[in-house]
Motif scaffolding. Structure first.
Motif, PDB file in Angstrom:
ATOM      1  N   ASP A 309     -10.256  13.455  -0.137  1.00 58.07           N
ATOM      2  CA  ASP A 309      -9.638  12.291   0.661  1.00 58.07           C
ATOM      3  C   ASP A 309      -9.602  11.120  -1.111  1.00 58.07           C
ATOM      4  N   PRO A 311      -8.151   7.843   0.196  1.00 60.55           N
ATOM      5  CA  PRO A 311      -8.075   7.168   1.763  1.00 60.55           C
ATOM      6  C   PRO A 311      -6.641   5.597   0.760  1.00 60.55           C
ATOM      7  N   SER A 319      -0.296   0.140  -3.025  1.00 59.85           N
ATOM      8  CA  SER A 319      -1.000   0.874  -2.376  1.00 59.85           C
ATOM      9  C   SER A 319       0.856   1.759  -1.465  1.00 59.85           C
ATOM     10  N   SER A 322      -2.405   7.078   2.200  1.00 65.27           N
ATOM     11  CA  SER A 322      -3.407   7.976   1.687  1.00 65.27           C
ATOM     12  C   SER A 322      -3.023   9.625   1.448  1.00 65.27           C
ATOM     13  N   GLN A 324      -4.266  13.059   1.496  1.00 62.92           N
ATOM     14  CA  GLN A 324      -5.292  14.093   1.614  1.00 62.92           C
ATOM     15  C   GLN A 324      -5.212  15.659   1.177  1.00 62.92           C
TER      16      GLN A 324
END
Length: 340
Positions: A309, A311, A319, A322, A324
């Motif tokens: 993960d 995030p 940013s 996220s 995964q």
């Protein structure tokens, strides 16, 4: 080609200090140590191995691999979380007899389940009970002369608590940067690296295969005497800046920043037997490449399984959301390492 360490500092437990004391003894004192005869040795064999309780804190200002240029790991540090002492570790070392069952992996969980301390209704506990119950004992069966090292905790806390067991040994691994230096200057590959988490059961086994060899699926011939690594771990908080680097066979994430990194195994279809922890296994031995005929270090039957993960995933400082990975698995991997 040279490997060098610069400005290495560490503090260790009193157990390790005994070795320093022994080395510091004057020659007249050392002269009192004499080889053991056959009669004395016969009283030593068949004993129940050695247990070492460990605590340490390690820092290395710079670790360098020097060839035409150099690859440097700067400001490397290993400790407990939040820069405390890495402690509560217990290492057991045994030389196995023929068919002897010794502690391995989650065998302590199997022992507790058999004693009624943990509910076998938990699929992971049931798997451990089935996997590590061997001939009335709990662990893994080994051959005569195998050297078995098992790293666990000195104190696991409440014997009926899985959480206490899985979080008994916490660690922190940090590095200021990883840089590459050559005639064109210095480039930063990674920076501000921090990994915090927990160490699960970890095993190092040196299999005594004598002079025997075997052939892998790719045709490489490897020694029957090999080092086997098996470990479980969890990263609960990690961060790094991926400035400019390639990961072999994967991708280039230049100018990427990662925060809140977690590596575990709690979701997907590949969780059974791992108790929520990521796992890695590998075997190392002398080998001969079928493709080139070169002799070198064979790293084979490599396996890594985890959920990953990220995030906070930044590109260029901003940013983008996220990321995964579920059931991330590296399997069927073999490497032959030799000099050019």
């Amino acid at each position: 080609m040279t490997l060098s360490l610069a400005c290495c500092r560490s503090t260790t437990s009193s157990t390790l200090s005994l070795w320093v004391l022994a080395l510091a003894l004057p020659l007249p004192a050392l002269a009192e140590f004499r080889p053991m005869g056959d009669g004395a040795l016969s009283g030593v064999t068949g004993q129940a191995g050695v247990t070492i309780e460990l605590e340490t804190k390690l820092s290395i200002d710079r670790f360098s691999w020097i060839d035409e240029g150099s690859l440097n790991v700067n400001g490397l540090r290993l400790s407990g979380q939040n820069d405390t002492v890495l402690d509560n570790m217990k290492l057991t070392i045994d030389i196995a007899g023929d068919g002897e069952v010794l502690e391995h992996g989650f065998s302590e969980i199997a022992r507790r389940a058999n004693a009624g301390l943990l509910a076998p209704g938990n699929p992971d506990v049931a798997d451990a009970l089935a996997k590590y119950s061997v001939a009335g004992s709990f662990g893994k069966q080994f051959n005569s002369g195998d050297l078995v090292m098992h790293l666990g905790a000195t104190d696991y806390g409440d014997p009926s608590s899985l959480d206490d067991y899985l979080r008994a040994v916490d660690f922190e691994l940090a590095a200021d940067s990883v840089t590459s230096t050559g005639t064109g200057g210095t480039a930063t590959l990674f920076s501000n690296i921090l990994l915090q988490g927990y160490i699960g059961p970890t095993d190092l086994v040196i299999r005594n295969g004598g002079s025997s060899t075997r052939t892998l699926a790719n045709g490489n011939e490897v020694s029957g005497s090999e080092l086997q690594l098996d470990t479980h771990f969890e990263i609960t908080n990690g961060s790094l800046n991926w400035d400019a680097a390639d990961v072999i066979l994967l991708f280039n994430f230049a100018a990427v920043g990662i925060e809140g990194l977690q590596i575990h195994n709690r979701r997907g279809d590949d969780t059974l037997g791992h108790f929520g922890m990521a796992s890695a296994t590998a075997k190392l031995s002398r080998g001969t490449s079928a493709a080139s005929g070169k002799e070198g270090l064979s790293i084979h039957e490599v396996e890594f399984r985890a959920d990953i993960d990220m995030p906070v995933f930044k590109v260029g400082g901003t940013s983008i959301g996220s990321v995964q990975f579920t059931d991330f698995a590296i399997t069927n991997s073999t490497m032959m390492v030799y000099g050019r």
